[in-house]
Design an enzyme around this catalytic site. Structure first.
Site, PDB file in Angstrom:
ATOM      1  N   ARG A 169       0.845  -1.214   0.000  1.00  0.00           N
ATOM      2  CA  ARG A 169       0.000   0.000   0.000  1.00  0.00           C
ATOM      3  C   ARG A 169       0.875   1.257   0.000  1.00  0.00           C
ATOM      4  O   ARG A 169       0.555   2.260  -0.605  1.00  0.00           O
ATOM      5  CB  ARG A 169      -0.956   0.016   1.202  1.00  0.00           C
ATOM      6  N   TYR A 216     -14.034  17.458 -16.416  1.00  0.00           N
ATOM      7  CA  TYR A 216     -14.539  16.083 -16.519  1.00  0.00           C
ATOM      8  C   TYR A 216     -15.659  15.915 -15.482  1.00  0.00           C
ATOM      9  O   TYR A 216     -15.521  16.344 -14.336  1.00  0.00           O
ATOM     10  CB  TYR A 216     -13.393  15.100 -16.271  1.00  0.00           C
ATOM     11  N   ASP A 266      -4.818  19.436 -14.635  1.00  0.00           N
ATOM     12  CA  ASP A 266      -5.116  18.101 -15.144  1.00  0.00           C
ATOM     13  C   ASP A 266      -4.660  18.060 -16.606  1.00  0.00           C
ATOM     14  O   ASP A 266      -5.237  18.713 -17.481  1.00  0.00           O
ATOM     15  CB  ASP A 266      -6.625  17.824 -15.021  1.00  0.00           C
ATOM     16  N   LYS A 326      -5.847   6.901 -19.749  1.00  0.00           N
ATOM     17  CA  LYS A 326      -6.080   7.443 -21.093  1.00  0.00           C
ATOM     18  C   LYS A 326      -4.825   7.302 -21.963  1.00  0.00           C
ATOM     19  O   LYS A 326      -4.429   6.203 -22.269  1.00  0.00           O
ATOM     20  CB  LYS A 326      -6.545   8.888 -20.980  1.00  0.00           C
TER      21      LYS A 326
HETATM   22  C1  PLP Z   1      -9.686  14.953 -17.782  1.00  0.00           C
HETATM   23  C2  PLP Z   1      -9.931  13.752 -16.899  1.00  0.00           C
HETATM   24  N1  PLP Z   1      -9.420  13.735 -15.660  1.00  0.00           N
HETATM   25  C3  PLP Z   1      -9.616  12.680 -14.837  1.00  0.00           C
HETATM   26  C4  PLP Z   1     -10.379  11.601 -15.217  1.00  0.00           C
HETATM   27  C5  PLP Z   1     -10.604  10.453 -14.274  1.00  0.00           C
HETATM   28  O1  PLP Z   1      -9.789   9.389 -14.612  1.00  0.00           O
HETATM   29  P1  PLP Z   1     -10.117   7.841 -14.288  1.00  0.00           P
HETATM   30  O2  PLP Z   1     -11.263   7.447 -15.143  1.00  0.00           O
HETATM   31  O3  PLP Z   1      -8.826   7.163 -14.611  1.00  0.00           O
HETATM   32  O4  PLP Z   1     -10.456   7.778 -12.845  1.00  0.00           O
HETATM   33  C6  PLP Z   1     -10.908  11.577 -16.512  1.00  0.00           C
HETATM   34  C7  PLP Z   1     -11.733  10.432 -16.969  1.00  0.00           C
HETATM   35  O5  PLP Z   1     -12.300  10.440 -18.021  1.00  0.00           O
HETATM   36  C8  PLP Z   1     -10.699  12.689 -17.364  1.00  0.00           C
HETATM   37  O6  PLP Z   1     -11.206  12.731 -18.618  1.00  0.00           O
END
Ligand code: PLP
Length: 383
Positions: A49, A101, A173, A198
């Site tokens: 962990r 998101y 992000d 992604k």
């Molecule tokens: C811009 C962005 N940030 C964070 C996330 C969250 O990621 P995860 O699906 O790996 O938890 C996403 C998911 O689509 C996203 O598009």
């Protein structure tokens, strides 16, 4: 000598090399715990962990790509964002970009607000809007760039200058561009977030999330949070992400090349009324993107003439799968209204333009001509 990014996707100076065995592919340390040889004495690792050699390998690779002093790898992007928000205490305010998101929006509204964090929202494409939205209790500015799904671009160096003048952290992000096209830490950001699910993983078959920092002390604070809340990536997922990363450069280049062809075609495609791709010179974020990054990525949003066309397109593409997620080698088409942004209120969606005619395309590595034909047939339907 520092190798170029294409090389660093494969070769990095990793501190966690294995005891004289030298495998080319990093081993998957599929263990929950590590043996103590004496009371109070153990090696570099104690309990998975907290840390694990396969995870360390991945973290060091991402640090190398993002020019970070430290990186923490999480089970997915939301786990990374959740850990990041634990830096703040009740009463703190976060100034966030208004287009986010949907999962991040839901985290802010349901979990973080319940815990006493307050949010203000601004259109962060406008630096004046950022400046005027800062309040005495604001502790951080949070932006996605380009945003999901409206593709808005923030001037990151400009936002960093404002953040630091007010003693705030800038959190970016960087999921949509990946470290291959953009390094926000170099532009002054303090924390970079990725959904490694992604582009970084790249194959739509594994989940990962990252927090990257410039300041090692901030890294230590986040490491304590991550260890305590327990949302780190598991060894096998870390290994899959390392494997995916090896081809990041070639994937990003090919996906971008395809995206540009498709965005150009969409401009005159049947029933398409608007194309949002930051690599088109007419996009309002084009010049900033050119200045602050090395590419435009492969995310496109577009609008159809009516809801019926949008729904027909989603149901009729054959190569392009109708699925949530993005960034992988397979092209995906998404309906933000009923998928990624269901948690966003109707009022916010209307304000941002996330309507029943908006579609989002994540362009993969198939032949661009095949993808265009797939879209053309789906848009035209039975005409
Ligand atoms: C811009 C962005 N940030 C964070 C996330 C969250 O990621 P995860 O699906 O790996 O938890 C996403 C998911 O689509 C996203 O598009």
């Amino acid at each position: 000598m520092e190798y170029k990014i294409e090389t660093r996707c494969l070769h990095t100076d990793i501190s966690s090399e294995t005891d004289g065995v030298h495998p080319l592919s990093v081993p998957i340390y599929q263990t929950a715990t590590f043996v103590h040889t004496k009371i109070g004495k153990y090696g570099a690792y104690d309990y998975t962990r907290e840390s694990n050699p396969t995870r360390t390998h991945l973290e060091e690779k991402i640090s190398s790509l993002e020019h970070a002093s430290d990186t923490l790898a999480f089970a997915n992007g939301m786990a990374a964002i959740t850990a990041c928000m634990e830096l703040f205490v009740p009463g703190d305010r976060i100034l966030s970009g208004e287009d986010l998101y949907g999962g991040t929006n839901r985290l802010f509204h349901t979990i973080n607000e319940k815990n006493g964090i307050r949010f203000d929202y601004a259109d962060t494409t406008d630096l004046n809007a950022i400046e005027t939205a800062i309040r005495p209790d604001t502790r951080a500015i949070y932006v996605e760039s380009p945003t999901n799904p409206m593709m808005r671009v923030t001037d990151i160096a400009g936002a960093a200058e404002i953040a630091h003048r007010h003693g705030l952290l800038l959190i970016v992000d960087n999921t949509f561009l990946s470290p291959y096209f953009l390094n926000p830490l170099d532009l002054g950001a303090d924390i970079v977030i990725h959904s490694g699910t992604k582009f970084i993983g790249g194959h739509n078959d594994s989940l990962a999330g990252f927090l990257c920092v410039r300041d090692p002390e901030l890294g230590e604070r986040l490491r304590l949070i991550a260890t305590t809340i327990g949302s780190a990536i598991a060894p096998f997922e870390a290994w899959l992400t390392i494997r995916g990363l090896k081809t990041l450069a070639v994937r990003m280049e090919r996906q971008q090349e395809n995206a540009l062809k498709i965005a150009e075609w969409l401009k005159n495609a049947p029933h398409v009324t608007e194309v949002l791709y930051i690599g088109l010179p007419e996009h309002p974020g084009y010049e900033i993107s050119k200045r602050q990054g090395r590419g435009f990525g492969s995310m496109i949003s577009f609008r159809t003439d009516n809801e019926e066309t949008a729904r027909r397109c989603l149901m009729h593409t054959k190569l392009i799968s109708f699925a949530e997620s993005l960034g992988g080698v397979d092209s995906l088409i998404t309906y933000p209204l009923t998928q990624t942004h269901t948690a966003v209120s109707e009022e916010e969606r209307q304000h941002l333009g996330i309507t029943d005619t908006l579609l989002r395309l994540s362009v993969g590595i198939e032949a661009a001509e095949d993808l265009i034909e797939d879209l053309r047939l789906a848009l035209e339907g039975d005409e």
